[in-house]
Motif scaffolding. Sequence first.
Motif: not given
Length: 285
Positions: A248-261, A225-239
């Motif tokens: 990170t989770f992305v929706s298909q709508d986000y891909v079609r709108s942002e990646w298609a640019k 129901g939102g922008r289609g992008y969600a990021f949850i920061r972790q304290n991993g080996h690369l952080t």
Amino acid sequence: MSKSMGGEGQRSLAVPVPGREGIAGDFDAWLAKNLLPPDASAPPEGIAPFPPADLMHNTTGLTEPRDFASHGVHFMRALSKLSPTALCDFRSVLDFGVGVGRVARLFHGFQGRYVGMDVDERHIAWVDRSLTHVEGVRTWPRHRLPAPDRSFDAVISISVFSHLSEADHLFYLDELARVTVPGAVLFLSVHGERALRRAREEERIFAMLDIPADALDAAAGSLHGGRGYAFIRQNGHLTSAAYDYGITFVSQDYVRSEWAKRFEVAAIGAGALHDFQDVVILRAR
């Protein structure tokens, strides 16, 4: 370093040339050779070496060569099915987020140029030293990729865009658009609706991602129901202060709108890696 696109259109039906090894030979036989049986005392001759257990675990959570090889073979089969041309027919491949070569090892015998990039100095040091067909190139967070414009006709990026903040995500999409030739094929894996659903329904996946349940709920709200992008920061080996790393989770709508640019979006979720991550297929403009 700029190369033209190899093998556009229909999948190549080229017959393997006798005497060629690895990916340049019989593809199915090559993958079968890399699947180590449980009772194998040593890897067979002719396959690429395996990374040490600590680096293997650092990048994949695995410690056994047999499991590492199995993952790589699974990915290669998925990529082969999705690719418009035989993988060996590309001329210049960028493995963006090469890790310690889970996929790169299986390009042993590749006749073109294979460049593996990664932000972790340990990974690149091992790849550059151990995989003779790979050019290991270190990258730095939020810096331009060390490659000229229009360098590659294929990009493989497994488990990178599934871990980036949105700012980094868009930055590296721009960079991949810069370093690819028109018509280049890009294979990028993401956590989409499939991954989110399984993380909420399956304890094993939830434990593997290691993020709070309320963060998953918030991610579902962003995707559905939102922008289609969600990021949850972790304290991993690369952080670090220079690099946000998480799930990170992305929706298909986000891909079609942002990646298609930046790219032509050829397919979304066309194949799944371990029935979890979706593969997005792009064409460079």
